[in-house]
Design an enzyme around this catalytic site. Structure first.
Site, short mmCIF file in Angstrom:
data_model
loop_
_atom_site.label_atom_id
_atom_site.label_comp_id
_atom_site.label_asym_id
_atom_site.label_seq_id
_atom_site.Cartn_x
_atom_site.Cartn_y
_atom_site.Cartn_z
CB SER A 238 -0.93 -0.19 1.44
OG SER A 238 -0.06 0.33 2.29
CE LYS A 239 -2.14 6.68 -2.59
NZ LYS A 239 -3.42 6.97 -2.44
NE ARG A 240 0.34 0.65 6.03
CZ ARG A 240 0.90 -0.41 6.27
NH1 ARG A 240 1.95 -0.70 6.83
NH2 ARG A 240 0.35 -1.61 5.62
N GLY A 242 5.37 3.17 -0.03
CA GLY A 242 6.23 3.98 -1.16
C GLY A 242 5.12 4.02 -2.27
#
Ligand code: GLU
Length: 466
Positions: A238-240, A242
């Protein structure tokens, strides 16, 4: 053998992300490998979440990856009649029914089940009422209450679902829209999809879909559910972790072939081999080699693979992909021959295309930007005469090749009794503005006579003005 037909069926509610791109790639590779067809279907029935911008982002991502579809794009939003037809068929064959239970009533049923320690479910109130169409009614699938539904998955093996775990699920909402499970099966049936390869987040939907296939009297496709792509902490990517959008990797300077190679290896393998050309992937991609364990997305490994691809690619393959980065700096890249000549000098030195473009500044800048330290260290009065002599010798050459350039430099070294390093570094600073660059013979050959002579002259002036 029947022709393989695969599909990629994204819901357009965001950009094309790494996991989706991997699904698209596997489907495309498998269709290519078997000389089958790859179909693109946009699952935009969720009107609230689907946007045209996301559809465009999906096309853009696929285009960059070099994944071309053979049929489509088909839009679910344009296929309402087809779904209606199939829903009617399911009702008339006794496999589905209208239900007028209100949301409150359904909540009460669920509550009751929960109180008994059972799974919340629809209790079948309207199952045998044989209601006709009416506003506000949903259509439910009449799910079998006994026996099992078996998913024979190429990747996961055989998974058994007890039918009494399923309730009569909704296939058409009260607003007339089909639900995901209905639409996906009707589409796959009518598009003759015989291989459903997708993320394993859809495993839980599959028994419902199998029941719909059976109720429609249609043969099941081959199912292959691929484990999710995970981040380095083994949670779903996920965006966490990168950037997850495909175009973000394009903008970082990945070569599409490198990204495709990296994606392919996320969940698929061929022995220990890490580096694959696109053609090799097509030749080697089979469903049997999809792994059971999740692929871990590792941006560092991906960049190393990118460097290998940049090194191995032909300059004409790199050229169109490095151009946008050069244009970002305002350079005119119309001269294809120049671009293709300079690329090989930077290939061994670039981990990304962005890096390559940064190192190409001196090839494009009309006025060099000098590194003050390098100028101080290498452009000294003692080098003026050798530079002048070099200018003269080069101006008499009709063409620059390595042999001729070598002779010119050897003569200079002899004449001025200096070592190659003593002349090469000042020349490098004169031609590039810095003390680090590709080999000077290569640079001279690429820059060409006019630019080389101008820059040598400029360096001489610079020294003399001090
Ligand atoms: N539209 C679904 C998704 O984006 C995929 C459906 C499928 O592959 O069956 O997750």
């Amino acid at each position: 053998m029947r022709k393989i037909r695969t599909r990629f069926a994204p819901s357009p509610s965001g950009y094309l992300h790494v996991g989706g791109a991997r699904t698209a790639l596997f489907n495309w590779l498998y269709a290519q490998h078997t000389q089958g067809s790859f179909i693109l279907r946009i699952e935009d029935t969720d009107q609230a979440r689907s946007t045209d911008e996301s559809v465009r982002a999906i096309f853009e991502g696929l285009e960059w990856l070099g994944i071309q579809w053979d049929e489509g794009p088909f839009y679910q939003s344009q296929r309402s009649e087809i779904y209606a037809e199939h829903i009617d068929k399911l009702i008339s064959t006794g496999n589905a029914y209208y239900c007028t239970c209100t949301p409150d009533e359904i909540e009460a049923m669920r509550e009751k089940a929960r109180a008994k320690g059972e799974k919340p479910r629809y209790d079948g109130t309207c199952r045998n009422k044989e209601l006709g169409p009416q506003t506000g009614a949903v259509v439910r699938f009449k799910a079998p209450q006994s026996a099992n539904t078996i998913l024979d998955d190429v990747v996961k093996g055989s998974i058994v679902f007890a039918n009494n775990e399923l309730d009569d699920f909704v296939i058409r909402r009260s607003d007339g829209m089909p639900t995901y499970n209905l639409a996906v099966v009707v589409d796959d049936v009518t598009m003759n999809i015989n291989t459903v390869l997708r993320g394993d987040d859809h495993v839980m939907n599959t028994p419902k879909q199998i029941l719909i296939y059976q109720a429609l009297g249609h043969e099941l496709p081959v199912f292959a559910h691929v484990p999710m792509v995970l981040g380095d902490d083994r949670t779903r990517l996920s965006k966490r972790h990168g950037a997850t959008s495909v175009t973000a990797y394009r903008d970082m300077g990945l070569l599409p072939d490198a990204f495709v190679n990296y994606l392919a290896r996320l969940g698929w393998s061929y022995g220990d081999q890490e580096f694959f050309t696109r053609q090799e992937l097509i030749e080697k991609f089979t469903l049997e080699r999809i792994g059971k364990s999740a692929g871990i997305f590792d941006p560092v490994k991906m960049q190393a693979l990118n460097a290998d691809h940049i090194q191995a690619a032909a300059p004409e393959v790199i050229a169109p992909h490095v151009k946008p980065f050069l244009q970002e700096s305002g350079y005119n890249t119309d001269d294809e021959t120049y671009l293709k000549a300079l690329i090989p000098t930077l290939q061994p030195r670039s981990k990304t295309l962005r890096e390559m473009a940064e190192q190409a500044h001196f090839y494009y800048r009309p006025e060099l930007e000098y590194d003050e330290k390098a100028v101080k260290k290498f452009l000294k009065p003692a080098i003026v005469e050798p530079l002048k002599a070099l200018k003269e010798n080069l101006s008499s050459l009709t063409s620059f090749d390595e042999k001729k350039l070598e002779t010119v430099f050897v003569n200079l070294m002899e004449k001025f009794e200096i070592k190659l390093g003593k002349i090469a570094q000042p020349v490098r600073v004169a031609l590039t503005g810095t003390s680090v660059s590709p080999g000077i013979f290569e640079i001279i050959a690429v820059l060409g006579k006019k630019k080389v002579l101008q820059r040598l002259e400029k360096a001489i002036e610079l020294i003399q003005a001090r």
